[in-house]
Design an enzyme around this catalytic site. Sequence first.
Site, short mmCIF file in Angstrom:
data_model
loop_
_atom_site.label_atom_id
_atom_site.label_comp_id
_atom_site.label_asym_id
_atom_site.label_seq_id
_atom_site.Cartn_x
_atom_site.Cartn_y
_atom_site.Cartn_z
CD GLU A 132 -55.55 11.41 -18.68
OE1 GLU A 132 -55.09 10.72 -17.76
OE2 GLU A 132 -56.50 11.05 -19.39
CD GLU A 143 -42.79 -2.69 -31.75
OE1 GLU A 143 -42.58 -3.79 -31.20
OE2 GLU A 143 -43.90 -2.15 -31.81
#
Length: 277
Positions: free
Chosen positions: A81, A112
């Site tokens: 953004e 992960e």
Amino acid sequence: MTFIKITEQDSLYSDLEQKTVRQILDDINQEDQKVALAVQKTIPQVEKLVSEIVPRMQQGGRIFYMGAGTSGRLGVLDASEIPPTFGMPNTLVIGLIAGGETALRNPVENAEDDTARGWEELQAHHITPKDTVIGIAASGTTPYVIGAMRQARRHGILTGCITSNPGSPMAAEADIAIEMVVGPEYVTGSSRMKSGTGQKMILNMITTTVMIKLGRVKGNKMVNMQLSNQKLVDRGTRMLVDELGLPYDQANALLLLHGSVKKAVEAYRKPGATASS
């Protein structure tokens, strides 16, 4: 400090499947109201982190967000953004997620748990001591993040983190740890809920404040936003109408000529400039 996984503690509510839709919604909203208060308590640490980031970015540094699952996706979202909102290159705030692009929409098995992969990805971006690495993990135990932060810190790189469990292994690798204690989730262990909401709030605080201090906002306006659709062109035009007192059509033409509100204002106010320049 004893490490307790608050994020895994049993929900304060029970027999959820027996509740009405309204009861469930009211309960979730009640829990969500706790998030802003938890975030408020972290402001001193957020302030410390932002105050360290700004001078680094003024010297060409970058922010790297690192996470897995929901936390990783929120980091990528916040990073993505920055260019449209503030007109900055997409190379200045970078979101890295365990498992890569695939993990944005689908779980990637064991991604992960790789303690080396995160640092390898940072090296691929030629990370330097001007940069900042911010780990995001509700649990504070994600190996992908911890491994990257540990190596970054060893190389003199500023590290921060956002977690929902105080005294976590991830916080131990952070120069500045942001520990946002939102309490047990409504659905036990579902950290996409309150923890995710709080993470998004803190990420907004970090990047918005950094961008303001870097001069990407004037007054309270996004004067460097990308004109990527008609809504944003209209918003930018109205900014120029307010700022320069021009008719809408003239302001619109000026904006489209220069490509941003900031550049349009600078060009219009340059000595000798005309209204159409």
